[in-house]
Scaffold this active site. Structure first.
Site, short mmCIF file in Angstrom:
data_model
loop_
_atom_site.label_atom_id
_atom_site.label_comp_id
_atom_site.label_asym_id
_atom_site.label_seq_id
_atom_site.Cartn_x
_atom_site.Cartn_y
_atom_site.Cartn_z
N GLU A 225 -34.30 -18.51 -0.25
CA GLU A 225 -34.78 -17.89 -1.09
C GLU A 225 -36.01 -18.62 -2.03
O GLU A 225 -35.69 -19.83 -2.31
CB GLU A 225 -33.72 -17.64 -2.19
CG GLU A 225 -34.32 -16.63 -3.65
CD GLU A 225 -33.18 -16.65 -4.69
OE1 GLU A 225 -31.90 -16.63 -4.55
OE2 GLU A 225 -33.73 -16.36 -5.67
N SER B 103 -37.32 -13.65 -6.20
CA SER B 103 -36.11 -12.67 -6.37
C SER B 103 -36.91 -11.58 -7.09
O SER B 103 -37.32 -11.88 -8.20
CB SER B 103 -35.01 -13.23 -7.22
OG SER B 103 -33.82 -12.44 -7.03
N ARG C 141 -32.55 -25.30 -15.55
CA ARG C 141 -31.35 -24.76 -15.34
C ARG C 141 -30.24 -26.04 -15.02
O ARG C 141 -30.63 -26.74 -14.22
CB ARG C 141 -31.32 -23.92 -14.02
CG ARG C 141 -32.06 -22.65 -14.08
CD ARG C 141 -32.07 -21.66 -12.96
NE ARG C 141 -33.13 -20.55 -13.28
CZ ARG C 141 -33.54 -19.82 -12.61
NH1 ARG C 141 -32.69 -19.93 -11.19
NH2 ARG C 141 -34.14 -18.70 -12.90
#
Length: 420
Positions: free
Chosen positions: A346, A349, A259
């Site tokens: 997190e 997900s 990413r």
RNA sequence: GGAGGGGUAGCGUAAUUGGUAACGCAGUGGUCUUGAAAACCACCGCCUUCGGGCUUGCAGGUUCGAGUCCUGUCCCCUCCGCCA
């Protein structure tokens, strides 16, 4: 992508549903373009019917050895009209398509109202936040002091937001991947090994494109994209297919994920939390629509149980409309306790994409005997992000002497090693 | 990277000088049967506003009409070269 028929019927209602995601969409534009498109298409089809009939007559006459030049001349005009209409249709069609590709998925009714992560609703908590009798260190300090994470040389070799795992760090990484894959396999997910480079069509299919182009790494001279998640190759497996096998299809894959983290400048710059390249074990399910809600609950527990088996404290939240992603209809985040952050972060997900990706990627199914095909529902979730799991283990299991205890379930994957 | 060959329904194969996609197998439903097999009938690519339209890897072009001719492109196979 949303169902154009639904937009046609109740644009105001859908626009209202999208407000829950804090997205304002003018669906009147869609309605107008769609009406125009259908009008022109109808004209084109009528002319084509006429042309097909005329061509057939030409064929008949020629077979009988008769002259057909008058009919050919007439039909040439029809062909020209078709060409003109098609030329006028193309930009409308393209504009409509482009617009539809930017409209996010509709959140399900149970999604809580809210704008930011603060409005997410906690579903449950597991484990006790550890209380330390000594001053704790962040995982990047622990990792560097133990010589198992080398950020400095990673910067030299690649740049910022990269890391190098060394020795027991690399072994722990591999152990966690094996643990997660075994766990998923025991729960009926077929293990897959997929490409890390995919074509543009795949990126559109799962909804990364066109909206998140700037977040992807583009391999320029060959026009491939590095996958931001294994969700992309796994969900695109059945693109443009009509599935006749029994559903659900359940897949798991370990891959690296890439990413660009555009727009994340300055955030989580230290440690393993936000990297350009990270390892992840992913879960993907292709389901019949009526089963996708229970499938999501199952997948959530598939991911949560990993943390429970490793005895890492976590909480699960249901994302509010404003915090949800583009293609998601319902999303749970699993957040692990991170002592250096002093909060839950997190680590997984899990989402129900309903038919949003299926429509984009044209993935349908047909039950035996049924005449009609139907769009599937797709779901995806991280088993866990591996880098963040390492961070959580280092921080939650750190000892006063600077060493780190290995969770019991991971030890068999490290030849019985109980401590780094 | 170079040369050659190929891509038609799930699979295997057809389609006169360009004349409007055919056949077999598999599959689905039905008839028959105690049940099954066989046989027979229908269906057997997609969309549809039910008029029809689209579909021979994909995108264009020529043509009244393209599986067929032309251009580009993707993929597969064989050989050569390079390579972990």
């Amino acid at each position: 992508m949303l169902d154009i028929r639904r937009i046609r019927q109740e644009p105001e209602h859908i626009a209202k549903l999208l407000l829950k995601k804090h997205v304002v969409v003018d669906l009147d534009v869609v309605k107008q373009l769609d009406a125009k498109k259908r009008e022109i298409t109808l004209q084109i089809e009528r002319l084509k019917a006429q042309r097909n009939q005329a061509s057939e007559s030409v064929s008949q006459r020629k077979k009988r050895g008769e002259d057909a030049s008058d009919l050919i001349a007439d039909t040439r005009l029809v062909g020209e009209q078709i060409k003109e209409l098609e030329a006028s249709l193309a930009p409308i069609d393209e504009e409509l398509r482009q617009f539809l590709l930017t409209v996010p998925n509709i959140p399900l009714p149970q999604v809580p109202e809210g704008e930011t992560a603060d409005d997410n609703v906690e579903i449950h908590k597991f484990g006790e936040v550890p209380a330390f009798s000594f001053s704790t260190k962040a995982h990047w300090e622990i990792g560097e002091q133990l010589g198992i994470i080398d950020f400095e040389r990673a910067r030299k070799v690649s740049g910022s937001r990269f890391n190098i795992l060394a020795g027991m760090g690399a072994r722990l990484n591999r152990a966690l991947i094996s643990f997660m894959l075994d766990h998923a396999r025991e729960r009926g997910y077929q293990e897959m090994a997929t490409p890390y480079l995919v074509n543009e069509t795949s990126m559109f299919g799962t909804g990364q494109f066109p909206k998140f182009v700037e977040d992807a790494f583009h391999v320029v001279p060959h026009d491939y994209y590095l996958i931001p998640t294994a969700e992309v190759p796994l969900t695109n497996l059945y693109r443009d297919e009509i599935i006749t096998a029994e559903l659900p299809l359940k897949f798991t894959a370990y891959t690296a994920s890439f990413r660009a983290e555009a727009g994340a400048a300055g955030r989580d710059t230290r440690g393993l939390i936000r990297q350009h390249q990270f390892d992840k074990v992913e879960l993907v399910r292709i389901e019949q629509p009526e089963h996708s809600l229970t499938a999501l609950e199952e997948m959530l527990s598939d991911a949560e149980s990993l943390l429970e088996e490793m005895e890492l404290p976590y909480r699960t939240v249901m994302l509010c409309g404003g915090d949800m992603g583009f293609g998601q209809a319902l999303t749970y985040d699993i957040e692990v306790w991170m002592p250096s952050y002093g909060k839950y972060v997190e680590i997984s997900s899990v989402s129900n994409m309903t038919d949003f990706q299926a429509r984009r990627a044209n993935i349908r199914y047909r039950t035996t005997g049924a005449k009609k095909t139907e769009l599937v529902h797709t779901l995806n979730g991280s088993a866990l992000a591996v880098g963040r799991t390492i961070a959580a283990i280092l921080e939650n299991y750190q000892l006063q002497n600077g060493h780190v205890r290995i969770p019991d379930v991971i030890r068999p994957y490290l030849g019985g090693t109980d401590q780094i």
